[in-house]
Write a protein that holds these residues in place. Structure first.
Motif, PDB file in Angstrom:
ATOM      1  N   SER A 251       0.948  12.340  -3.158  1.00  0.00           N
ATOM      2  CA  SER A 251       1.932  11.910  -4.148  1.00  0.00           C
ATOM      3  C   SER A 251       1.243  11.078  -5.210  1.00  0.00           C
ATOM      4  O   SER A 251       0.164  10.500  -4.977  1.00  0.00           O
ATOM      5  CB  SER A 251       3.065  11.114  -3.487  1.00  0.00           C
ATOM      6  OG  SER A 251       2.620   9.830  -3.089  1.00  0.00           O
ATOM      7  N   SER A 252       1.856  11.015  -6.385  1.00  0.00           N
ATOM      8  CA  SER A 252       1.330  10.185  -7.466  1.00  0.00           C
ATOM      9  C   SER A 252       2.486   9.777  -8.360  1.00  0.00           C
ATOM     10  O   SER A 252       3.548  10.413  -8.369  1.00  0.00           O
ATOM     11  CB  SER A 252       0.264  10.931  -8.270  1.00  0.00           C
ATOM     12  OG  SER A 252       0.842  11.982  -9.030  1.00  0.00           O
ATOM     13  N   GLU A 253       2.266   8.708  -9.108  1.00  0.00           N
ATOM     14  CA  GLU A 253       3.328   8.269 -10.006  1.00  0.00           C
ATOM     15  C   GLU A 253       3.073   8.776 -11.418  1.00  0.00           C
ATOM     16  O   GLU A 253       1.960   9.119 -11.784  1.00  0.00           O
ATOM     17  CB  GLU A 253       3.462   6.750  -9.994  1.00  0.00           C
ATOM     18  CG  GLU A 253       2.239   5.994 -10.457  1.00  0.00           C
ATOM     19  CD  GLU A 253       2.479   4.494 -10.417  1.00  0.00           C
ATOM     20  OE1 GLU A 253       3.572   4.046 -10.816  1.00  0.00           O
ATOM     21  OE2 GLU A 253       1.552   3.760 -10.022  1.00  0.00           O
TER      22      GLU A 253
ATOM     23  N   MET B  52       4.756  15.063  -6.241  1.00  0.00           N
ATOM     24  CA  MET B  52       4.282  15.358  -4.883  1.00  0.00           C
ATOM     25  C   MET B  52       3.612  16.721  -4.866  1.00  0.00           C
ATOM     26  O   MET B  52       3.972  17.614  -5.653  1.00  0.00           O
ATOM     27  CB  MET B  52       5.432  15.291  -3.876  1.00  0.00           C
ATOM     28  CG  MET B  52       6.029  13.884  -3.759  1.00  0.00           C
ATOM     29  SD  MET B  52       7.185  13.678  -2.403  1.00  0.00           S
ATOM     30  CE  MET B  52       6.071  13.607  -0.989  1.00  0.00           C
ATOM     31  N   PHE B  53       2.637  16.863  -3.962  1.00  0.00           N
ATOM     32  CA  PHE B  53       1.765  18.043  -3.951  1.00  0.00           C
ATOM     33  C   PHE B  53       1.536  18.512  -2.520  1.00  0.00           C
ATOM     34  O   PHE B  53       1.457  17.704  -1.608  1.00  0.00           O
ATOM     35  CB  PHE B  53       0.395  17.692  -4.559  1.00  0.00           C
ATOM     36  CG  PHE B  53       0.459  17.053  -5.924  1.00  0.00           C
ATOM     37  CD1 PHE B  53       0.705  15.697  -6.062  1.00  0.00           C
ATOM     38  CD2 PHE B  53       0.258  17.810  -7.065  1.00  0.00           C
ATOM     39  CE1 PHE B  53       0.760  15.097  -7.316  1.00  0.00           C
ATOM     40  CE2 PHE B  53       0.315  17.224  -8.327  1.00  0.00           C
ATOM     41  CZ  PHE B  53       0.562  15.867  -8.448  1.00  0.00           C
TER      42      PHE B  53
ATOM     43  N   ASP C 106       0.840  -1.198   0.000  1.00  0.00           N
ATOM     44  CA  ASP C 106       0.000   0.000   0.000  1.00  0.00           C
ATOM     45  C   ASP C 106       0.874   1.246   0.000  1.00  0.00           C
ATOM     46  O   ASP C 106       1.925   1.277   0.590  1.00  0.00           O
ATOM     47  CB  ASP C 106      -0.896   0.025   1.242  1.00  0.00           C
ATOM     48  CG  ASP C 106      -2.092  -0.887   1.103  1.00  0.00           C
ATOM     49  OD1 ASP C 106      -2.766  -1.111   2.110  1.00  0.00           O
ATOM     50  OD2 ASP C 106      -2.321  -1.373  -0.018  1.00  0.00           O
ATOM     51  N   VAL C 107       0.369   2.270  -0.688  1.00  0.00           N
ATOM     52  CA  VAL C 107       1.045   3.553  -0.686  1.00  0.00           C
ATOM     53  C   VAL C 107       0.924   4.183   0.689  1.00  0.00           C
ATOM     54  O   VAL C 107      -0.144   4.151   1.295  1.00  0.00           O
ATOM     55  CB  VAL C 107       0.413   4.498  -1.729  1.00  0.00           C
ATOM     56  CG1 VAL C 107       1.044   5.871  -1.655  1.00  0.00           C
ATOM     57  CG2 VAL C 107       0.550   3.909  -3.116  1.00  0.00           C
ATOM     58  N   LYS C 108       2.033   4.731   1.155  1.00  0.00           N
ATOM     59  CA  LYS C 108       1.953   5.419   2.435  1.00  0.00           C
ATOM     60  C   LYS C 108       2.573   6.802   2.287  1.00  0.00           C
ATOM     61  O   LYS C 108       3.734   6.960   1.879  1.00  0.00           O
ATOM     62  CB  LYS C 108       2.686   4.636   3.519  1.00  0.00           C
ATOM     63  CG  LYS C 108       2.424   5.169   4.916  1.00  0.00           C
ATOM     64  CD  LYS C 108       2.833   4.188   5.980  1.00  0.00           C
ATOM     65  CE  LYS C 108       2.589   4.715   7.378  1.00  0.00           C
ATOM     66  NZ  LYS C 108       1.151   4.875   7.641  1.00  0.00           N
ATOM     67  N   VAL C 109       1.772   7.802   2.629  1.00  0.00           N
ATOM     68  CA  VAL C 109       2.223   9.178   2.654  1.00  0.00           C
ATOM     69  C   VAL C 109       2.123   9.644   4.096  1.00  0.00           C
ATOM     70  O   VAL C 109       1.035   9.616   4.688  1.00  0.00           O
ATOM     71  CB  VAL C 109       1.355  10.067   1.733  1.00  0.00           C
ATOM     72  CG1 VAL C 109       1.845  11.504   1.792  1.00  0.00           C
ATOM     73  CG2 VAL C 109       1.395   9.540   0.301  1.00  0.00           C
TER      74      VAL C 109
ATOM     75  N   GLN D 127      -3.845  10.441  -6.956  1.00  0.00           N
ATOM     76  CA  GLN D 127      -3.052  11.067  -5.896  1.00  0.00           C
ATOM     77  C   GLN D 127      -3.405  10.413  -4.567  1.00  0.00           C
ATOM     78  O   GLN D 127      -4.577  10.266  -4.224  1.00  0.00           O
ATOM     79  CB  GLN D 127      -3.331  12.577  -5.847  1.00  0.00           C
ATOM     80  CG  GLN D 127      -2.757  13.316  -7.040  1.00  0.00           C
ATOM     81  CD  GLN D 127      -2.830  14.820  -6.908  1.00  0.00           C
ATOM     82  OE1 GLN D 127      -3.001  15.362  -5.823  1.00  0.00           O
ATOM     83  NE2 GLN D 127      -2.694  15.511  -8.033  1.00  0.00           N
ATOM     84  N   TYR D 128      -2.379  10.049  -3.831  1.00  0.00           N
ATOM     85  CA  TYR D 128      -2.528   9.444  -2.512  1.00  0.00           C
ATOM     86  C   TYR D 128      -2.134  10.471  -1.464  1.00  0.00           C
ATOM     87  O   TYR D 128      -1.097  11.111  -1.585  1.00  0.00           O
ATOM     88  CB  TYR D 128      -1.660   8.195  -2.393  1.00  0.00           C
ATOM     89  CG  TYR D 128      -2.069   7.109  -3.351  1.00  0.00           C
ATOM     90  CD1 TYR D 128      -1.488   7.017  -4.610  1.00  0.00           C
ATOM     91  CD2 TYR D 128      -3.051   6.187  -3.014  1.00  0.00           C
ATOM     92  CE1 TYR D 128      -1.868   6.032  -5.504  1.00  0.00           C
ATOM     93  CE2 TYR D 128      -3.436   5.194  -3.904  1.00  0.00           C
ATOM     94  CZ  TYR D 128      -2.848   5.128  -5.151  1.00  0.00           C
ATOM     95  OH  TYR D 128      -3.234   4.166  -6.028  1.00  0.00           O
TER      96      TYR D 128
END
Lengths: 114, 116
Positions: free
Chosen positions: A93-95, A32-33, A1-4, A103-104
């Motif tokens: 963030s996003s790839e 990144m935002f 899982d994506v973790k921000v 966006q996560y």
């Protein structure tokens, strides 16, 4: 899982202080935002970055700066905090290279400037 | 300029009923993507569903479906069989263009309350 991960959930600062909000993502995302969220206004983009050491202004960059020295870390800097910067700050963030480009988001930092 | 409009500041629904959250958008770019996010009181934004402008079918993800009407420029979120845990703020967002990493434009949000 994506973790921000955002370094603080709550911050209280004084007017005029220099404030650093830190954001780290663990999925090797290029993008990144930083957003701020205010009631009735939704999320507004402050700054974003497509790569290390690159940054672009969003809709409301005044009073803010950013730093991206490493791919996983994107910092938002309030050079001299003011009461009108009291808000919820969200990092995302996003790839690159995928159609959806989701966006996560991190859990957010509630900043109060007194 | 791109714009997202959510005209319902607050919505109420009874548990187990369906609810529709409205979203209209404005862009002249033929290529765009529409997103819905959920934000519980804890603050974290959770991605729910995505619809691309060239997708032929409406997107569905479990109890979430997106009623995409391109001619009307609307992308309403339908939540079926509402649960108490669905109580949250919901945001519609749009990405314009095909450039990966493109920024999102968000609407003002709709606060959904599910009543037992």
């Amino acid at each position: 899982d994506v973790k921000v991960t955002q370094s603080s959930r709550y911050l209280v600062k004084r007017t005029g202080e220099k404030v650093f909000l830190e954001c780290v993502q663990d999925m090797d995302h290029e993008n990144m935002f930083w957003y701020r969220q205010d009631p009735g206004l939704g999320l507004r983009l402050i700054y974003f970055s497509y790569d290390v050491k690159m940054k672009e202004k969003g809709d409301i960059p005044e009073g803010y700066s950013v730093s991206r020295e490493k791919k996983e870390r994107f910092s938002l800097i309030l050079e001299s905090a003011s009461t009108n910067q009291t808000s919820m700050y969200l990092c995302a963030s996003s790839e690159t290279g995928v159609a959806k480009n989701i966006q996560y988001f991190g859990a957010g930092t509630r900043l109060s400037v007194l | 300029a791109q714009k997202i409009t959510q005209t319902q500041p607050g919505m109420f629904v009874q548990e187990k009923e369906a609810v529709t959250l409205d979203c209209t958008y404005d862009t002249s770019d033929p290529s765009y993507g529409l997103f819905w996010y959920k934000q519980p009181s804890s603050g974290e934004m959770i991605f729910l569903i995505y619809q691309g402008s060239y997708d032929q079918q409406n997107a569905t993800e479990g109890r979430y479906s997106l009623n995409f009407q391109k001619a009307r420029k609307s992308a309403n979120l339908v939540i079926s069989a509402s649960q108490l845990g669905d109580s949250a703020m919901y945001f519609c967002a749009m990405r314009v263009g095909e450039t990966s990493g493109s920024r999102l434009t968000f609407g003002e949000g709709t606060q959904l309350t599910v009543n037992p």
